[in-house]
Scaffold this active site. Structure first.
Site, PDB file in Angstrom:
ATOM      1  CB  THR A   1      -0.909   0.000   1.255  1.00 43.96           C
ATOM      2  OG1 THR A   1      -1.696  -1.192   1.229  1.00 43.96           O
ATOM      3  CG2 THR A   1      -1.814   1.211   1.299  1.00 43.96           C
TER       4      THR A   1
ATOM      5  CG  ASN B   1      -7.007  -7.808  -4.745  1.00 43.18           C
ATOM      6  OD1 ASN B   1      -6.984  -6.976  -5.662  1.00 43.18           O
ATOM      7  ND2 ASN B   1      -7.778  -7.686  -3.695  1.00 43.18           N
TER       8      ASN B   1
ATOM      9  CD  GLN C   1      -2.740 -10.912  -4.423  1.00 45.36           C
ATOM     10  OE1 GLN C   1      -2.327 -12.077  -4.449  1.00 45.36           O
ATOM     11  NE2 GLN C   1      -3.224 -10.372  -3.324  1.00 45.36           N
TER      12      GLN C   1
ATOM     13  CB  SER D   1       3.478  -6.673  -0.510  1.00 44.80           C
ATOM     14  OG  SER D   1       3.142  -6.707   0.855  1.00 44.80           O
ATOM     15  CB  ALA D   2       7.961  -9.542   2.140  1.00 44.10           C
ATOM     16  CG  HIS D   3       2.012  -9.740   3.644  1.00 42.35           C
ATOM     17  ND1 HIS D   3       0.687 -10.101   3.728  1.00 42.35           N
ATOM     18  CD2 HIS D   3       2.025  -8.483   3.141  1.00 42.35           C
ATOM     19  CE1 HIS D   3      -0.068  -9.085   3.304  1.00 42.35           C
ATOM     20  NE2 HIS D   3       0.721  -8.104   2.941  1.00 42.35           N
TER      21      HIS D   3
ATOM     22  CB  THR E   1      15.546   3.387  11.747  1.00 45.08           C
ATOM     23  OG1 THR E   1      16.097   4.581  12.297  1.00 45.08           O
ATOM     24  CG2 THR E   1      16.513   2.227  11.946  1.00 45.08           C
TER      25      THR E   1
ATOM     26  CB  CYS F   1     -22.863  -3.616  -3.360  1.00 44.22           C
ATOM     27  SG  CYS F   1     -21.107  -3.386  -3.252  1.00 44.22           S
TER      28      CYS F   1
HETATM   29  N1  PLP Z   1      -2.494  -4.433  -3.999  1.00 41.57           N
HETATM   30  C1  PLP Z   1      -3.041  -5.644  -4.139  1.00 41.57           C
HETATM   31  C2  PLP Z   1      -3.427  -6.130  -5.488  1.00 41.57           C
HETATM   32  C3  PLP Z   1      -3.232  -6.454  -3.011  1.00 41.57           C
HETATM   33  O1  PLP Z   1      -3.770  -7.658  -3.152  1.00 41.57           O
HETATM   34  C4  PLP Z   1      -2.845  -5.956  -1.745  1.00 41.57           C
HETATM   35  C5  PLP Z   1      -3.080  -6.752  -0.532  1.00 41.57           C
HETATM   36  O2  PLP Z   1      -3.937  -7.602  -0.483  1.00 41.57           O
HETATM   37  C6  PLP Z   1      -2.259  -4.698  -1.682  1.00 41.57           C
HETATM   38  C7  PLP Z   1      -2.104  -3.948  -2.816  1.00 41.57           C
HETATM   39  C8  PLP Z   1      -1.807  -4.127  -0.370  1.00 41.57           C
HETATM   40  O3  PLP Z   1      -0.633  -4.772   0.042  1.00 41.57           O
HETATM   41  P1  PLP Z   1      -0.115  -4.632   1.559  1.00 41.57           P
HETATM   42  O4  PLP Z   1      -0.960  -5.539   2.375  1.00 41.57           O
HETATM   43  O5  PLP Z   1       1.309  -5.081   1.526  1.00 41.57           O
HETATM   44  O6  PLP Z   1      -0.253  -3.210   1.923  1.00 41.57           O
END
Ligand code: PLP
Length: 379
Positions: A71, A149, A177, A197-199, A235, A327
């Site tokens: 993000t 995602n 993704q 994004s590492a996770h 840092t 929705c």
């Molecule tokens: N962009 C996409 C396509 C995502 O799937 C996600 C998280 O699910 C993000 C951005 C945000 O990543 P982060 O959780 O590392 O902020």
């Protein structure tokens, strides 16, 4: 059985990554900005991690800026370039993750004109529309994701990048993704910014990076110290950075095997769901192997009283997934992606997202539990 099918939300940490990180949580605690030995040792590890990541995506180390997450990298690319470059216009799609969509909308509130790219009912982007929009708006910031995602649609970022380059637009693609699941090569694809994004690939939470093409001007988001070449003060999260590099290295090393394994699980899921549940369908291009992320299967389930309790019922059977429907009119809750696709809000949606750790037995168990809820009517 305890099953985790929510890997697009986050993935478990790879034990090899933990091993690489531990010394930086224990003995190597120095501040990388310190000039003494404790600091220099940690600085070396940080710069090695940067080199590893740069090498894997065929970039230069100076083009990698560490951030706290995907993000932040998305925000940094957009806020860092739209105003400083005097870009008056932005293009995105209603199918983007909120990390991009809300960022572009925030820029719109600050005066940037925003256009949304057209797409069809399966979420495929209209690239002729992109060409048209750029022909009339030359100074544009384009943000279009590589893979969605929620539904797993893969966009052709090489084609998008070429259109942007032809019109001299700045092109940012949210690759959260796909980083670690596909090979990115910034020499082959004309992108100005991409994101990791590492996770999302078995690394730790709280660490990401932005690739910023050399020469692409961008203002810092955080001001303070001179870390990250004055691009991101604060840092550095050293153990996170070490874990990020290790996770990406492993992901690239084992990518072909993992892709093969996970695509086979996805195929098995689709086959079994079609056999067991009447009226099952797949959202977007999720069912098309060449047009979707192999880790994501977005399942559309028939209208049923079960749908409201769907995720809860799976959870009590120890199956973790994400879901959400389009929705209903007037309601704000639900998926903005499924709503944009015009999906029927009475149908249930489950996103199964898989990793290298999932097995065929887990797929069979999940389908069995779902089939109990939506038993196929015998012919
Ligand atoms: N962009 C996409 C396509 C995502 O799937 C996600 C998280 O699910 C993000 C951005 C945000 O990543 P982060 O959780 O590392 O902020």
């Amino acid at each position: 059985m305890n099953v985790y099918f929510d890997n697009a939300a986050t993935t478990p940490l790879d034990p090899e990554v933990l091993d690489a990180m531990l010394p930086f949580l224990q003995n190597h605690f120095g501040n990388p900005s310190s000039i003494h030995g404790h600091g220099r040792q940690v600085r070396a590890a940080l710069e090695n991690a940067r080199k590893t990541i740069a090498h894997l995506i065929n970039a230069a180390p100076a083009e990698i800026v560490f951030t706290s997450c995907g993000t932040e990298a998305d925000n940094y690319a957009a806020f860092g370039s739209v105003r400083p470059l005097g870009l008056q216009h932005g293009i995105t799609s209603p199918l983007e993750h909120h990390a991009v969509l809300h960022t572009m909308q925030a820029l719109e509130k600050q005066g940037m004109q925003l256009s949304y790219l057209r797409h069809d009912a399966r979420g495929r982007l209209d690239l002729a529309h992109l060409d048209e929009l750029l022909a009339t708006h030359p100074r544009t910031f384009v943000s279009l994701m590589h893979a969605n995602n929620e539904i797993g649609n893969l966009n052709d970022i090489a084609a998008i990048g070429q259109i942007c380059a032809r019109h001299k637009a700045v092109f940012h693609t949210d690759t959260v993704q796909t980083m670690g699941h596909y090979r990115h090569d910034v020499q082959q694809v004309p992108v100005d910014f991409l994101v990791g994004s590492a996770h999302k690939f078995h690394g730790p939470k709280g660490i990401g990076f932005l690739y910023r093409r050399s020469g692409q001007m961008v203002d810092a988001l955080l001001h303070g110290g001179s870390q990250e070449r004055n691009q991101r003060a604060g840092t550095e999260n050293v153990y996170g950075i070490v874990g990020l590099a290790k996770a990406l290295e492993i992901a690239y090393r084992d990518m072909a095997d993992h892709q093969h394994h996970i695509q086979a699980l996805k195929n098995r899921f689709m086959e079994k769901l079609r056999a067991e549940i009447d009226g099952v369908d797949f959202n977007g291009t999720s069912a098309e192997a060449d047009q979707s992320l192999y880790t994501v299967l977005s399942v559309s389930l028939p209208s049923s009283d079960m749908n409201e309790m769907l995720l809860f019922n799976l959870d009590i059977n120890h199956i973790s997934v994400s879901g959400g429907s389009a929705c209903t009119s007037g309601a704000n809750a639900g998926s903005h992606v499924l709503t944009a696709l015009g999906c029927d809000p009475t149908r249930g949606t489950i996103r199964f997202s898989m990793s290298k750790y999932n097995t065929a037995e887990e797929v069979d168990y999940a389908v069995e539990q779902l089939a109990k809820m939506y038993r196929k009517v015998p012919a």
